[in-house]
Design a protein around this motif. Structure first.
Motif, mmCIF file in Angstrom:
data_model
loop_
_atom_site.group_PDB
_atom_site.id
_atom_site.type_symbol
_atom_site.label_atom_id
_atom_site.label_comp_id
_atom_site.label_asym_id
_atom_site.label_seq_id
_atom_site.Cartn_x
_atom_site.Cartn_y
_atom_site.Cartn_z
ATOM 1 N N LEU A 238 0.837 -1.199 0.000
ATOM 2 C CA LEU A 238 0.000 0.000 0.000
ATOM 3 C C LEU A 238 0.878 1.257 0.000
ATOM 4 O O LEU A 238 0.601 2.214 -0.731
ATOM 5 N N THR A 239 1.934 1.243 0.785
ATOM 6 C CA THR A 239 2.864 2.380 0.814
ATOM 7 C C THR A 239 3.461 2.610 -0.567
ATOM 8 O O THR A 239 3.513 3.753 -1.049
ATOM 9 N N LYS A 240 3.886 1.532 -1.223
ATOM 10 C CA LYS A 240 4.447 1.662 -2.573
ATOM 11 C C LYS A 240 3.388 2.198 -3.538
ATOM 12 O O LYS A 240 3.670 3.065 -4.364
ATOM 13 N N LEU A 241 2.161 1.704 -3.419
ATOM 14 C CA LEU A 241 1.077 2.168 -4.282
ATOM 15 C C LEU A 241 0.866 3.672 -4.102
ATOM 16 O O LEU A 241 0.752 4.416 -5.080
ATOM 17 N N LEU A 242 0.802 4.140 -2.855
ATOM 18 C CA LEU A 242 0.601 5.567 -2.592
ATOM 19 C C LEU A 242 1.748 6.398 -3.180
ATOM 20 O O LEU A 242 1.507 7.451 -3.775
ATOM 21 N N ASN A 243 2.969 5.923 -3.026
ATOM 22 C CA ASN A 243 4.112 6.632 -3.603
ATOM 23 C C ASN A 243 4.024 6.671 -5.125
ATOM 24 O O ASN A 243 4.274 7.716 -5.745
ATOM 25 N N ASP A 244 3.648 5.539 -5.730
ATOM 26 C CA ASP A 244 3.497 5.479 -7.195
ATOM 27 C C ASP A 244 2.369 6.409 -7.660
ATOM 28 O O ASP A 244 2.497 7.076 -8.692
ATOM 29 N N MET A 245 1.273 6.421 -6.901
ATOM 30 C CA MET A 245 0.151 7.282 -7.286
ATOM 31 C C MET A 245 0.557 8.748 -7.245
ATOM 32 O O MET A 245 0.199 9.524 -8.136
ATOM 33 N N TYR A 246 1.304 9.137 -6.225
ATOM 34 C CA TYR A 246 1.771 10.525 -6.147
ATOM 35 C C TYR A 246 2.660 10.853 -7.355
ATOM 36 O O TYR A 246 2.462 11.872 -8.018
ATOM 37 N N ASP A 247 3.618 9.979 -7.634
ATOM 38 C CA ASP A 247 4.528 10.208 -8.766
ATOM 39 C C ASP A 247 3.768 10.280 -10.089
ATOM 40 O O ASP A 247 4.080 11.100 -10.956
#
Length: 161
Positions: free
Chosen positions: A28-37
């Protein structure tokens, strides 16, 4: 971090009710970071999980102000007030803009990336962006709320005002 592909209308996932997030982990943390990018890469102010092909209640908003990035997991609108009409666009509808009426203020309850609940009050453009993304999580597209579509040349005139 990775830039994800934006799902374009008429992909059916954009009109589905998203499932609540139950697991708060490194994925989930990786997903949130990817979504921001991804949001930044495509010059957006918000991005919801269905816009990258995931049917889960996750969205990010960043209107480039002192509020910073807002991560909303399982968000719920608690209260709204007022109404204002302004121009909106959407990364899933490139080049399409329209006038949409939304509440002037919003109070939400959501979870952060660790699963902790928080409340947030927003007004103006931030409230509009938050509500637009929460609509995505409920399968509601901004095009269903447009009162008038805006031509590109009209948009340029509005930016100068």
């Amino acid at each position: 971090m990775a830039i994800r592909k934006i799902v374009m209308h008429p992909d059916p996932i954009l009109e589905e009710q998203c499932e609540p997030v139950k697991v708060f982990d490194k994925k989930l943390t990786k997903l949130l970071n990817d979504m921001y990018d991804t949001m930044i890469e495509f010059d957006g102010v918000g991005l919801a999980a269905p816009q990258i092909g995931l049917n889960i209640q996750v969205a990010v908003v960043d209107i480039d102000d002192e509020t910073g990035t807002i991560e909303m997991i399982n968000p719920v609108v608690v209260e709204t007030a007022g109404e204002v009409t302004d121009v909106e666009g959407c990364l899933s509808f490139p080049g399409l803009y329209g006038e949409v009426s939304r509440p002037e203020t919003v109070k939400i309850k959501a979870q952060d990336r660790t699963g902790k609940f928080y409340k947030l009050e927003a007004e103006g453009f931030l409230a509009r962006a938050i509500l637009h993304e929460i609509d995505h999580l409920n399968g509601i597209l901004f095009t269903s709320k447009v009162s008038r579509y805006i031509e590109e040349h009209e948009l340029e005139g509005m930016e100068e005002e």
